[in-house]
Design a protein around this motif. Structure first.
Motif, PDB file in Angstrom:
ATOM      1  N   SER A   1      -1.488 -17.638   1.191  1.00  0.00           N
ATOM      2  CA  SER A   1      -0.638 -16.824   2.026  1.00  0.00           C
ATOM      3  C   SER A   1      -1.093 -15.615   2.639  1.00  0.00           C
ATOM      4  N   PRO A   2      -0.580 -15.313   3.794  1.00  0.00           N
ATOM      5  CA  PRO A   2      -1.331 -14.126   4.581  1.00  0.00           C
ATOM      6  C   PRO A   2      -0.707 -12.875   3.957  1.00  0.00           C
ATOM      7  N   PHE A   3      -0.744 -12.675   2.509  1.00  0.00           N
ATOM      8  CA  PHE A   3      -0.237 -11.341   1.876  1.00  0.00           C
ATOM      9  C   PHE A   3      -1.737 -10.549   1.464  1.00  0.00           C
ATOM     10  N   PHE A   4      -1.598  -9.290   1.326  1.00  0.00           N
ATOM     11  CA  PHE A   4      -2.768  -8.663   0.921  1.00  0.00           C
ATOM     12  C   PHE A   4      -2.240  -7.060   0.269  1.00  0.00           C
ATOM     13  N   ARG A   5      -3.101  -6.958  -0.788  1.00  0.00           N
ATOM     14  CA  ARG A   5      -3.053  -5.367  -1.649  1.00  0.00           C
ATOM     15  C   ARG A   5      -4.100  -4.797  -1.273  1.00  0.00           C
ATOM     16  N   PHE A   6      -4.226  -3.614  -0.920  1.00  0.00           N
ATOM     17  CA  PHE A   6      -5.096  -2.567  -1.097  1.00  0.00           C
ATOM     18  C   PHE A   6      -5.632  -2.274  -2.631  1.00  0.00           C
ATOM     19  N   PRO A   7      -6.855  -2.554  -2.977  1.00  0.00           N
ATOM     20  CA  PRO A   7      -7.227  -1.793  -4.158  1.00  0.00           C
ATOM     21  C   PRO A   7      -6.797  -0.443  -4.441  1.00  0.00           C
ATOM     22  N   GLN A   8      -6.306  -0.037  -5.571  1.00  0.00           N
ATOM     23  CA  GLN A   8      -5.657   1.398  -5.698  1.00  0.00           C
ATOM     24  C   GLN A   8      -4.761   1.738  -4.820  1.00  0.00           C
ATOM     25  N   LEU A   9      -4.131   0.661  -3.898  1.00  0.00           N
ATOM     26  CA  LEU A   9      -3.157   1.212  -2.873  1.00  0.00           C
ATOM     27  C   LEU A   9      -3.893   2.121  -1.944  1.00  0.00           C
ATOM     28  N   ARG A  10      -5.202   2.063  -1.829  1.00  0.00           N
ATOM     29  CA  ARG A  10      -6.008   3.294  -0.774  1.00  0.00           C
ATOM     30  C   ARG A  10      -5.884   2.411   0.567  1.00  0.00           C
ATOM     31  N   GLN A  11      -5.531   2.748   1.476  1.00  0.00           N
ATOM     32  CA  GLN A  11      -5.621   2.475   2.822  1.00  0.00           C
ATOM     33  C   GLN A  11      -5.984   3.512   3.936  1.00  0.00           C
ATOM     34  N   THR A  12      -6.246   2.998   5.114  1.00  0.00           N
ATOM     35  CA  THR A  12      -6.360   3.917   6.153  1.00  0.00           C
ATOM     36  C   THR A  12      -5.455   3.209   7.488  1.00  0.00           C
ATOM     37  N   PRO A  13      -5.072   4.066   8.437  1.00  0.00           N
ATOM     38  CA  PRO A  13      -4.467   3.757   9.440  1.00  0.00           C
ATOM     39  C   PRO A  13      -5.304   2.484  10.295  1.00  0.00           C
ATOM     40  N   GLU A  14      -6.579   2.703  10.276  1.00  0.00           N
ATOM     41  CA  GLU A  14      -7.127   1.780  11.055  1.00  0.00           C
ATOM     42  C   GLU A  14      -7.485   0.188  10.378  1.00  0.00           C
ATOM     43  N   LEU A  15      -7.436   0.482   8.906  1.00  0.00           N
ATOM     44  CA  LEU A  15      -7.458  -0.946   8.236  1.00  0.00           C
ATOM     45  C   LEU A  15      -5.889  -1.574   8.101  1.00  0.00           C
TER      46      LEU A  15
END
Length: 346
Positions: free
Chosen positions: A217-231
């Protein structure tokens, strides 16, 4: 059981360049960053060039016309099959209250701790999610506990773990659970240069799909919920939904099952509903899950199973990079024909 579709709209802006009766299409750049962390859409300008009118054409020599080379069309994600409906042998099981399907076009964000646009759970509803697998002993134990209560969950495997234990990931798939991805090696993407973070995301997807033996499935979770606007914007361009959480079990630090159960139920009572984060990598979670599910049922909570409208598409460049990580076929004999207990407990 009723299905509720959570729809999002994503768009790519198409610029059309028409020259001398021949058309050619250009698409917005795939790595354009979003303005904010909550941005879901990318935009671009539309430019057009029209043929010289006949009245003007006679005043100037005819221009040289270059042949137009057609571009390969973008891959269209395959629709996901209907969730497997398996008979439940437990008449008193917690079960699934309803199944929802996510249209991941444009990369919606789910989970109120970070995203507020799609609050789809009703009071008393929970969605079960598990990160960091697959892992020996613990993941099969989690699967057994879920099966005993006839409930389904969303799993976010680490690509490297999936490459080490593809047989266990295939058990997750065979049981009818939803499988997303959680990077290749669980690094904090927010501190990585974009190309390196992108590779972590894509290798995680490729590794998971390869280990599962079929598109996931096209589902993703960021490790530690750490993301950036670009990602976040990049995932939107890839039409991959990003999952956050509502309730953190904190099983990465709480290793006593009874404390883990108490913590989750206390938080759930306070907020009333939510996406619960757990880890099938953790032994304490595997041990706590049967009782946790029992308490969810006793508390009147309902489980919502989250599925995807489409399947994820991998990128060949990253498929090639993770292929060497897959274990080669083994010629080993069955273990019980090589090693057997000759004395002591079996």
């Amino acid at each position: 059981m009723r299905r509720v579709a959570v729809l999002t709209a994503g768009c790519s802006v198409l610029a059309v360049l028409v020259g001398l009766g021949a058309g050619r299409a250009y698409f917005s750049a795939p790595n354009a960053p979003a303005a904010t962390a909550s941005s879901e859409l990318t935009t671009g300008a539309i430019a057009s060039r029209w043929p010289t009118p006949a009245s003007e054409a006679s005043k100037a020599p005819a221009p040289m016309v270059q042949p137009v080379v057609a571009k390969e069309p973008a891959a269209i994600p395959a629709p996901a099959p209907a969730p497997q409906q398996q008979a439940c042998s437990n008449p008193n099981a917690l079960g699934i209250s309803r199944t929802v399907e996510i249209d991941t076009t444009g990369g919606p964000g789910l989970g109120l701790s970070q995203y507020r646009d799609y609050d789809f759970l009703e009071p008393g509803e929970v969605a079960l999610t598990f990160d960091d697998g697959p892992w020996p002993v613990n993941t099969p134990a989690v699967l057994a506990a879920l099966a005993a209560e006839c409930v389904k969950a969303v799993f976010f495997p680490i690509g490297k773990h999936a490459s080490w234990h593809p047989a266990i990931l295939k058990q997750v798939v065979a049981a009818g659970h939803t499988v997303g991805s959680h990077t290749w090696s669980h690094v904090n993407l927010a501190i990585k240069p974009f190309p390196e973070a992108k590779a972590e995301i894509e290798k995680g997807i490729s590794g998971t799909v390869l280990a599962a033996g079929q598109p996931t499935s096209p589902f993703f979770r960021f490790p530690q919920l750490r993301q950036t606007p670009e990602l976040k914007a990049y995932l939107g361009e890839r039409n991959i939904a990003t999952f956050s959480i509502d309730i953190d079990s904190e099983d990465f630090r709480i290793h006593k099952p009874e404390q883990l159960i108490t913590g989750v139920m206390t938080k759930l009572k306070k907020v009333g509903k939510g996406i619960i984060l757990m880890h099938d990598f953790q032994k304490s979670t595997a041990q706590a899950l049967p009782e946790l599910l029992s308490q969810l049922k006793a508390g009147g909570y309902k489980v919502v199973f989250i599925t995807a409208k489409d399947r994820v598409t991998t990128l060949p460049e990253y498929d090639a990079q993770v292929q060497p990580a897959q274990p080669a076929a083994s010629n080993a004999r069955p273990i019980n024909s090589v090693i057997r207990t000759v004395s002591g407990a079996k």
